[in-house]
Design an enzyme around this catalytic site. Structure first.
Site, PDB file in Angstrom:
ATOM      1  CE  LYS A   1      -3.839  -2.259   2.172  1.00 59.16           C
ATOM      2  NZ  LYS A   1      -4.526  -2.570   3.457  1.00 59.16           N
TER       3      LYS A   1
ATOM      4  CD  GLN B   1      -3.767  -4.313   6.986  1.00 56.81           C
ATOM      5  OE1 GLN B   1      -3.768  -3.249   6.407  1.00 56.81           O
ATOM      6  NE2 GLN B   1      -4.002  -5.480   6.361  1.00 56.81           N
TER       7      GLN B   1
ATOM      8  CG  ASP C   1      -9.569   0.496   5.524  1.00 56.64           C
ATOM      9  OD1 ASP C   1      -9.305  -0.052   4.297  1.00 56.64           O
ATOM     10  OD2 ASP C   1      -8.766  -0.174   6.166  1.00 56.64           O
TER      11      ASP C   1
HETATM   12  N1  GUN Z   1      -7.381  -6.491   6.140  1.00 53.16           N
HETATM   13  C1  GUN Z   1      -7.294  -7.310   5.212  1.00 53.16           C
HETATM   14  N2  GUN Z   1      -7.850  -6.454   4.260  1.00 53.16           N
HETATM   15  C2  GUN Z   1      -7.949  -5.274   4.721  1.00 53.16           C
HETATM   16  C3  GUN Z   1      -8.427  -3.938   4.379  1.00 53.16           C
HETATM   17  O1  GUN Z   1      -8.860  -3.874   3.082  1.00 53.16           O
HETATM   18  N3  GUN Z   1      -8.404  -3.078   5.226  1.00 53.16           N
HETATM   19  C4  GUN Z   1      -7.612  -2.993   6.573  1.00 53.16           C
HETATM   20  N4  GUN Z   1      -7.806  -2.031   7.224  1.00 53.16           N
HETATM   21  N5  GUN Z   1      -7.332  -4.278   6.941  1.00 53.16           N
HETATM   22  C5  GUN Z   1      -7.462  -5.417   6.074  1.00 53.16           C
END
Ligand code: GUN
Length: 291
Positions: free
Chosen positions: A54, A98, A121
């Protein structure tokens, strides 16, 4: 018949190029450099890999990253204090916590602290609640589900009135993608571990979205001829012929499905790249709104 392969890598690259261009334009017009803060609690290796990707892709489109890492034994107060600090930081337009958080932390309480305008998110309970209600619009939609809709539209799927089956009911993918498909006027069935005759239900799907985390579980005879198949799974299976000792496969038996479906996403190179590109797009939107 052999299905069309939905090239998530190419579609995501195209979206990232458009985001990069919009970032340049925003700055030319005197706007801010979009900033994305990432919060990782603990040292889950998969989470570390996702976040590295990311941040790398953020840099490529001109989005500034602010990486924060907290130890696994952080207290609820410490994690929430970090989120509050990022809420108050004007360089930060998007905040990504996350998931999953280590055991013992209250995930909902942490996500509730994220300022709605920075919830790129889309996991704040208010944003998810708005997604679930008619006539309401969340500030942001979660990236993986949004990326799936983009891929389906790109592949030419007619979602209006389609029978859509979602396998998996996670907060991150299954539930929000079902809500998005309802918004597209699909008739949606959500399957899970208690579903009776899972293959039979899948066979009714014009659009099949699979997010269960079981390697190659969906077989040829689960798929209606001509269906659009989106495979969200990323599973490692042992493979001694590979240098690293494993290969990545989806939740769908690709070689079988490709003979029946109209269009299908590969693993890797399908949904994964779209998740990141959509997150970058959300961060750009947050910066444009903050202006
Ligand atoms: N864990 C797995 N996929 C994601 C996501 O798209 N965002 C976040 N914050 N955590 C994740």
């Amino acid at each position: 018949m052999s299905a069309r392969i939905i090239d998530g890598k190419a579609i995501a690259a195209d979206l990232r190029a458009r985001v990069a261009e919009a970032v340049r334009k925003l700055q030319e017009d005197g706007g801010p450099t979009p900033g994305l803060a990432t919060v990782l609690v603990g040292d889950n290796p998969a989470s570390e890999t996702y976040l590295r990707m990311k941040r790398k892709k953020s840099a490529e489109v001109g989005i500034e990253s602010f990486a924060h890492e907290l130890p696994a034994d952080s207290s609820q107060e410490e994690v929430e204090a970090l989120v509050e600090q990022l809420n108050a930081d004007s360089r930060v337009h998007g905040i990504l916590v996350q998931l999953p958080l280590p055991d013992g932390l209250d995930e909902e309480a942490v996500l509730s602290k994220v300022q709605l305008e920075k919830d790129v998110d889309g996991f704040h309970p208010i944003n998810i609640g708005r997604l679930a209600q008619k006539g309401r619009d969340p500030a942001f939609v979660p990236a993986t589900p949004m990326g799936i809709i983009t891929l389906l539209k790109h592949a030419g799927a007619d979602l209006d009135g389609a029978n859509a089956v979602v396998v998996g009911r996670s907060n991150i993918v299954g539930m929000p993608v079902a809500l998005l498909l309802i918004r597209e006027n699909s008739t949606v069935t959500v399957c899970h571990s208690h579903t009776r005759d899972l293959p039979g239900v899948c066979r009714t799907a014009d659009v099949l979205v699979v997010a269960i985390g079981r390697a190659e579980m969906v077989r040829r005879d689960w798929i209606k001829p001509g269906a659009y198949v989106i495979d969200v799974g990323i599973n490692q299976v042992d493979d001694s012929s590979r240098k690293r000792g494993y290969r990545l496969v989806g939740d769908v038996a690709f070689d079988e499905a490709v003979e029946v479906a109209r269009a299908i996403t590969p693993v890797p190179g399908g949904v994964g790249p779209m998740t990141i590109a959509t997150l970058l797009q959300n961060t750009l939107t947050a910066a444009e709104r903050a202006r």
